[in-house]
Scaffold this active site. Sequence first.
Site, PDB file in Angstrom:
ATOM      1  N   ASN A   1      52.139  85.069  97.280  1.00 40.41           N
ATOM      2  CA  ASN A   1      52.727  84.043  96.068  1.00 40.41           C
ATOM      3  C   ASN A   1      53.902  83.313  96.607  1.00 40.41           C
ATOM      4  O   ASN A   1      54.704  83.676  97.119  1.00 40.41           O
ATOM      5  CB  ASN A   1      52.968  84.929  95.027  1.00 40.41           C
ATOM      6  CG  ASN A   1      53.045  84.020  93.551  1.00 40.41           C
ATOM      7  OD1 ASN A   1      52.798  83.050  93.533  1.00 40.41           O
ATOM      8  ND2 ASN A   1      53.729  84.838  92.592  1.00 40.41           N
ATOM      9  N   CYS A   2      53.813  82.222  96.262  1.00 46.07           N
ATOM     10  CA  CYS A   2      54.963  81.178  96.591  1.00 46.07           C
ATOM     11  C   CYS A   2      55.960  81.374  95.316  1.00 46.07           C
ATOM     12  O   CYS A   2      55.787  80.839  94.391  1.00 46.07           O
ATOM     13  CB  CYS A   2      54.677  79.685  96.673  1.00 46.07           C
ATOM     14  SG  CYS A   2      53.345  79.385  97.998  1.00 46.07           S
TER      15      CYS A   2
ATOM     16  N   ALA B   1      47.171  78.603  91.492  1.00 48.84           N
ATOM     17  CA  ALA B   1      48.124  77.387  91.608  1.00 48.84           C
ATOM     18  C   ALA B   1      49.012  77.628  93.084  1.00 48.84           C
ATOM     19  O   ALA B   1      49.033  76.743  93.695  1.00 48.84           O
ATOM     20  CB  ALA B   1      49.074  77.182  90.415  1.00 48.84           C
ATOM     21  N   ASP B   2      49.590  78.876  93.157  1.00 51.37           N
ATOM     22  CA  ASP B   2      50.465  79.035  94.162  1.00 51.37           C
ATOM     23  C   ASP B   2      50.222  80.566  94.859  1.00 51.37           C
ATOM     24  O   ASP B   2      50.990  81.153  95.453  1.00 51.37           O
ATOM     25  CB  ASP B   2      52.059  79.075  93.918  1.00 51.37           C
ATOM     26  CG  ASP B   2      52.403  80.103  92.621  1.00 51.37           C
ATOM     27  OD1 ASP B   2      51.527  80.690  92.193  1.00 51.37           O
ATOM     28  OD2 ASP B   2      53.514  80.276  92.672  1.00 51.37           O
ATOM     29  N   GLU B   3      48.991  80.812  94.709  1.00 52.33           N
ATOM     30  CA  GLU B   3      48.561  81.997  95.215  1.00 52.33           C
ATOM     31  C   GLU B   3      47.626  81.915  96.293  1.00 52.33           C
ATOM     32  O   GLU B   3      46.471  81.116  96.251  1.00 52.33           O
ATOM     33  CB  GLU B   3      47.907  82.799  94.056  1.00 52.33           C
ATOM     34  CG  GLU B   3      48.621  83.169  93.167  1.00 52.33           C
ATOM     35  CD  GLU B   3      48.095  83.796  91.654  1.00 52.33           C
ATOM     36  OE1 GLU B   3      47.017  83.473  91.461  1.00 52.33           O
ATOM     37  OE2 GLU B   3      48.617  84.618  90.976  1.00 52.33           O
TER      38      GLU B   3
END
Length: 156
Positions: free
Chosen positions: A79-80, A131-133
């Site tokens: 994750n970001c 989305a950011d994973e």
Amino acid sequence: MRFASGGYLAALSPGPGVGSLGGFAGAGSSDVEPRLAIEAQCDPLTKMQNRGGIRQAVQNALDRSAIEPDHRFTVFFLNCDRFMQINNALGYGAGDTLLRLVAERLRGTLRANGSGPQAERPKAELARIGADEFVVLLDQLGPDDAVSYTHLRAHE
């Protein structure tokens, strides 16, 4: 709906096939179906597998490990951190650029770790699932493979 190629999109009515995409009929349909099948499991932004594609890969690894007791694999979820802050401060274009860069970094890291012959390295699959994973599946790990080296490389 009719396509410019002359083909039609046939939608199914509610019933046993609810939520399914109907077949295509007409000229050019043989070109469209394989492309749709690929696009259904690909994230258009990063060109990685999406949630559906990696789900099948993980299921295959689980099925194989049920049959072969020595079969080993691992799954990383990434994750970001603070991604939403980047989107809010710099806009969605900057966020998309960051996601593409993360995807390229993951691809490069896994290629660098797998520099030996194909039979000597784990099979790696990447996916963007949110989305950011991101998800990394390392399949066909040998008994001496240390997963920690990949974990350490991912932090670079």
